[in-house]
Design an enzyme around this catalytic site. Structure first.
Site, PDB file in Angstrom:
ATOM      1  N   GLY A 121       0.709  -1.187   0.030  1.00 52.00           N
ATOM      2  CA  GLY A 121      -0.036   0.029   0.169  1.00 52.00           C
ATOM      3  C   GLY A 121       0.828   1.442  -0.028  1.00 52.00           C
ATOM      4  O   GLY A 121       2.123   0.995  -0.367  1.00 52.00           O
ATOM      5  N   ALA A 122       0.154   2.468   0.397  1.00 53.41           N
ATOM      6  CA  ALA A 122       0.981   3.669   0.191  1.00 53.41           C
ATOM      7  C   ALA A 122       1.405   3.881  -0.972  1.00 53.41           C
ATOM      8  O   ALA A 122       2.789   4.116  -1.305  1.00 53.41           O
ATOM      9  CB  ALA A 122       1.818   4.133   1.202  1.00 53.41           C
ATOM     10  N   HIS A 173       4.359   1.585  -8.147  1.00 52.58           N
ATOM     11  CA  HIS A 173       3.460   0.475  -8.002  1.00 52.58           C
ATOM     12  C   HIS A 173       2.657   0.457  -9.337  1.00 52.58           C
ATOM     13  O   HIS A 173       2.322  -0.466  -9.982  1.00 52.58           O
ATOM     14  CB  HIS A 173       2.606   0.693  -6.731  1.00 52.58           C
ATOM     15  CG  HIS A 173       3.051   0.623  -5.503  1.00 52.58           C
ATOM     16  ND1 HIS A 173       3.602   1.733  -4.530  1.00 52.58           N
ATOM     17  CD2 HIS A 173       4.004  -0.282  -4.675  1.00 52.58           C
ATOM     18  CE1 HIS A 173       4.123   1.355  -3.387  1.00 52.58           C
ATOM     19  NE2 HIS A 173       4.369   0.235  -3.567  1.00 52.58           N
ATOM     20  N   GLN A 196      15.230  -8.738  -2.713  1.00 50.46           N
ATOM     21  CA  GLN A 196      13.915  -9.430  -2.711  1.00 50.46           C
ATOM     22  C   GLN A 196      13.543 -10.132  -3.813  1.00 50.46           C
ATOM     23  O   GLN A 196      13.212 -11.157  -3.936  1.00 50.46           O
ATOM     24  CB  GLN A 196      12.820  -8.251  -2.383  1.00 50.46           C
ATOM     25  CG  GLN A 196      11.492  -8.723  -2.565  1.00 50.46           C
ATOM     26  CD  GLN A 196      10.449  -7.574  -2.014  1.00 50.46           C
ATOM     27  OE1 GLN A 196      10.382  -7.529  -0.880  1.00 50.46           O
ATOM     28  NE2 GLN A 196       9.762  -7.050  -2.837  1.00 50.46           N
TER      29      GLN A 196
HETATM   30  P1  AMP Z   1       6.232  -2.197  -1.515  1.00 53.56           P
HETATM   31  O1  AMP Z   1       4.500  -1.743  -1.399  1.00 53.56           O
HETATM   32  O2  AMP Z   1       7.252  -1.304  -1.054  1.00 53.56           O
HETATM   33  O3  AMP Z   1       6.436  -3.590  -0.744  1.00 53.56           O
HETATM   34  O4  AMP Z   1       6.470  -2.450  -3.115  1.00 53.56           O
HETATM   35  C1  AMP Z   1       5.756  -3.285  -3.977  1.00 53.56           C
HETATM   36  C2  AMP Z   1       6.233  -3.560  -5.169  1.00 53.56           C
HETATM   37  O5  AMP Z   1       6.619  -2.310  -5.654  1.00 53.56           O
HETATM   38  C3  AMP Z   1       7.597  -4.178  -5.030  1.00 53.56           C
HETATM   39  O6  AMP Z   1       7.724  -4.897  -5.913  1.00 53.56           O
HETATM   40  C4  AMP Z   1       8.546  -3.252  -5.303  1.00 53.56           C
HETATM   41  O7  AMP Z   1       9.831  -3.409  -5.867  1.00 53.56           O
HETATM   42  C5  AMP Z   1       7.881  -2.191  -6.160  1.00 53.56           C
HETATM   43  N1  AMP Z   1       8.429  -0.840  -6.217  1.00 53.56           N
HETATM   44  C6  AMP Z   1       8.471   0.040  -5.080  1.00 53.56           C
HETATM   45  N2  AMP Z   1       9.012   1.202  -5.222  1.00 53.56           N
HETATM   46  C7  AMP Z   1       9.490   0.980  -6.687  1.00 53.56           C
HETATM   47  C8  AMP Z   1       9.895   1.857  -7.818  1.00 53.56           C
HETATM   48  N3  AMP Z   1      10.216   3.196  -7.474  1.00 53.56           N
HETATM   49  N4  AMP Z   1       9.903   1.628  -9.225  1.00 53.56           N
HETATM   50  C9  AMP Z   1       9.321   0.308  -9.256  1.00 53.56           C
HETATM   51  N5  AMP Z   1       8.802  -0.563  -8.636  1.00 53.56           N
HETATM   52  C10 AMP Z   1       9.107  -0.292  -7.075  1.00 53.56           C
END
Ligand code: AMP
Length: 280
Positions: free
Chosen positions: A31-32, A37, A153
């Site tokens: 989220g957020a 995303h 990850q």
């Molecule tokens: P999170 O909500 O932070 O767990 O991220 C969810 C997904 O979004 C994960 O696969 C992250 O790697 C991806 N993600 C987060 N930030 C970015 C970004 N700046 N560019 C591309 N993918 C992202």
């Protein structure tokens, strides 16, 4: 767009879609949501008939209580963004729905989990693997989309899918950045004004690494850039490493590997940010 909080409703909806012959793309998130995303959602829409997104702040991947407590949450705004992006289903479970009883699975990812984030955040990747495994079993996607932003990850998830022989294709999506180069992150919204102004130094250090790769010795470059990232009173370096992109093990010489990535973690004020860049 459907929003379901239970596993049963989610499975029933997706079973029907599968029977209708639809392919399913899946984007797991905490989220957020920001444009990073949404870029994953856009890629998933391009490749699949239906896109499912999970929004779940996974408590067992946080090894720092304060980080979990302060993690930004804003489901209403997230749902709006996902609807606009053309998502078919949001899975938005409670902690009890995901973990009716504590999950004590222990994964062994060998050397992949002992470096970088694994060294600084013990238990983090085990928590990630547990939740992603559960989510894959619930959603059963054809393809799942992850950002290169979380480089380690991605390596762990690819290893998990291989190990568990899960029938899902993992798609890597590029890092989306703000105009000044700062990698988009949900945690960026916790940065104070002066911290936000300093944060692009992380991107600048990675750019410098790329410009100097192959031209100065690896250890010298790491030292120079570590110093730069530690040189401000608002920033404190976690690590700056130059590693093989597959094994994530540190390289000593530029010809040790064909695929090299620079990875860093930096505290900017109280906010821990990570970023990386493929070199050459
Ligand atoms: P999170 O909500 O932070 O767990 O991220 C969810 C997904 O979004 C994960 O696969 C992250 O790697 C991806 N993600 C987060 N930030 C970015 C970004 N700046 N560019 C591309 N993918 C992202």
């Amino acid at each position: 767009m459907q929003i379901y909080k239970t596993i049963n409703e989610t499975k029933a909806f997706l079973n029907k879609a599968r029977l209708d012959g639809k392919t399913i793309g899946f984007v797991p998130t905490m989220g957020a949501l920001h444009q990073g995303h949404i870029s994953l959602v856009d890629d998933a829409r391009r490749d699949n008939d239906l896109v499912a997104v999970s929004v779940f702040v996974n408590p067992i991947q946080f090894n720092n209580k304060k980080d979990l407590e302060t993690y930004p949450r804003n489901f209403e705004a997230d749902a709006q963004k996902l609807k606009q992006a053309g998502v078919g289903l949001i899975f938005y479970p409670s902690q009890e729905e995901m973990y009716p009883v504590p999950d004590s699975t222990h994964y062994d990812f060998g050397d992949l989990e002992h470096v970088m984030e694994g060294r600084f955040r013990p238990g983090h990747f085990n928590g990630v693997a547990i939740v992603v495994h559960k989510l894959f079993e619930i959603i059963q996607p054809d393809k799942a989309y992850f950002g290169q932003k979380d480089f380690q990850q991605l390596a762990i998830i690819k290893a998990l899918v291989r190990k568990e022989k899960m029938p899902v294709e993992i798609i890597t999506c590029p890092i989306i950045r703000e105009a000044d180069g700062l990698a988009m992150s949900s945690r960026n919204r916790r940065l104070k004004t002066d911290e936000r102004a300093e944060a692009p130094k992380i991107f600048h250090a990675l750019q410098e690494a790329n410009a100097k790769a192959g031209k100065v010795p690896v250890d010298e470059l790491i030292q120079t850039l570590s110093k730069k990232l530690n040189n401000s009173k608002l920033m404190q370096l976690g690590y700056f490493e130059i590693v093989d992109a597959e094994t994530l093990q540190a390289i000593n010489n530029w010809n040790d590997s064909q695929n090299i990535v620079a990875c860093t973690a930096v505290f900017v004020g109280e906010v821990r940010l990570i970023d990386n860049m493929m070199l050459f």
